[in-house]
Design an enzyme around this catalytic site. Sequence first.
Site, PDB file in Angstrom:
ATOM      1  N   SER A 150      -4.903  -8.972 -13.306  1.00  0.00           N
ATOM      2  CA  SER A 150      -4.227  -8.238 -14.365  1.00  0.00           C
ATOM      3  C   SER A 150      -4.807  -8.680 -15.704  1.00  0.00           C
ATOM      4  O   SER A 150      -5.396  -9.763 -15.807  1.00  0.00           O
ATOM      5  CB  SER A 150      -2.716  -8.540 -14.332  1.00  0.00           C
ATOM      6  OG  SER A 150      -2.068  -8.082 -15.490  1.00  0.00           O
TER       7      SER A 150
ATOM      8  N   TYR B 297       5.110 -14.714 -14.733  1.00  0.00           N
ATOM      9  CA  TYR B 297       4.216 -13.680 -14.194  1.00  0.00           C
ATOM     10  C   TYR B 297       2.780 -13.935 -14.629  1.00  0.00           C
ATOM     11  O   TYR B 297       1.850 -13.896 -13.809  1.00  0.00           O
ATOM     12  CB  TYR B 297       4.668 -12.295 -14.646  1.00  0.00           C
ATOM     13  CG  TYR B 297       3.720 -11.188 -14.239  1.00  0.00           C
ATOM     14  CD1 TYR B 297       3.702 -10.715 -12.937  1.00  0.00           C
ATOM     15  CD2 TYR B 297       2.843 -10.618 -15.160  1.00  0.00           C
ATOM     16  CE1 TYR B 297       2.821  -9.713 -12.553  1.00  0.00           C
ATOM     17  CE2 TYR B 297       1.967  -9.611 -14.785  1.00  0.00           C
ATOM     18  CZ  TYR B 297       1.962  -9.155 -13.482  1.00  0.00           C
ATOM     19  OH  TYR B 297       1.087  -8.153 -13.110  1.00  0.00           O
TER      20      TYR B 297
ATOM     21  N   ASN C 113       5.573  -3.687   8.554  1.00  0.00           N
ATOM     22  CA  ASN C 113       6.548  -4.127   7.561  1.00  0.00           C
ATOM     23  C   ASN C 113       6.407  -5.633   7.381  1.00  0.00           C
ATOM     24  O   ASN C 113       6.586  -6.398   8.340  1.00  0.00           O
ATOM     25  CB  ASN C 113       7.960  -3.772   8.033  1.00  0.00           C
ATOM     26  CG  ASN C 113       9.036  -4.330   7.125  1.00  0.00           C
ATOM     27  OD1 ASN C 113       9.629  -5.354   7.424  1.00  0.00           O
ATOM     28  ND2 ASN C 113       9.281  -3.676   6.026  1.00  0.00           N
ATOM     29  N   VAL C 114       6.044  -6.054   6.167  1.00  0.00           N
ATOM     30  CA  VAL C 114       5.770  -7.470   5.914  1.00  0.00           C
ATOM     31  C   VAL C 114       6.349  -7.873   4.567  1.00  0.00           C
ATOM     32  O   VAL C 114       6.110  -7.205   3.559  1.00  0.00           O
ATOM     33  CB  VAL C 114       4.246  -7.768   5.910  1.00  0.00           C
ATOM     34  CG1 VAL C 114       3.998  -9.257   5.674  1.00  0.00           C
ATOM     35  CG2 VAL C 114       3.596  -7.315   7.202  1.00  0.00           C
TER      36      VAL C 114
ATOM     37  N   ALA D 264       0.784  -1.235   0.000  1.00  0.00           N
ATOM     38  CA  ALA D 264       0.000   0.000   0.000  1.00  0.00           C
ATOM     39  C   ALA D 264       0.817   1.286   0.000  1.00  0.00           C
ATOM     40  O   ALA D 264       0.254   2.357   0.178  1.00  0.00           O
ATOM     41  CB  ALA D 264      -0.938   0.021   1.202  1.00  0.00           C
TER      42      ALA D 264
END
Length: 234
Positions: free
Chosen positions: A139, A152, A58-59, A9
């Site tokens: 996507s 991907y 923080n991940v 984010a």
Amino acid sequence: MPTAVITGATKGIGRAIAEKLLQQGFDVAVCARSTNQLRDLHDEWERNYPTSKIFMQNVDVSKKEAVKEFAKNILDNFKKIDILVNNAGIFAQGNLAIEADDQLENMMDTNLFSAYHLTRCLLPAMKQYQSGHIFNLCSVASLQAYPNGGAYSITKYALLGFTENLRYELRNEGIKVTAISPGATWSNSWSSSGIAQERIMKAEDIAEILWSTYNLSKQAVVEHIVLRPQLGDL
């Protein structure tokens, strides 16, 4: 106040979505890999949205245990999850025959398994209230093969499949599930491409369509949204 969880984010689509929801009065729980970016963003959001509760962590979402710890901390801080946005992802071009041996595994960990594990951890809390909306950022690479799509594209096909199965399983639970499949969307990664910013969609476009979808009546769900630049894919 309603609560939203957004992964990845600190920039691009994830940040645009988080800020749209903060503008609408949401509390937010977000994660990213950069501690510095999270700290700077936390200070900015606290100034701009003083009435919202902001939880940041923080991940590295490619790590299953890190995702599960993030989920636990979310549930320790928030009673109810209204929106979950599985946005975190990484991209690398490739050709299946010659790309790096671990390219598929690395991208599956981030692009698919992060969404799978976080969703599974938060679902019991959402089922408790028989409500909520899960958005998975897929996507146009989820829809068809294309040059240098490689691993991907495989991961994005898989994320769309996960989304469709999840929607089927939750349709009687009061929880909506929507796949969003954007084409080229502006972020800092495009800045050195030589492509004009006006040729590419704005991250805010994705945030706006998510917000509109969330606000439909209880009995309506948008299953899959596909957005492309007006002039087509790049």
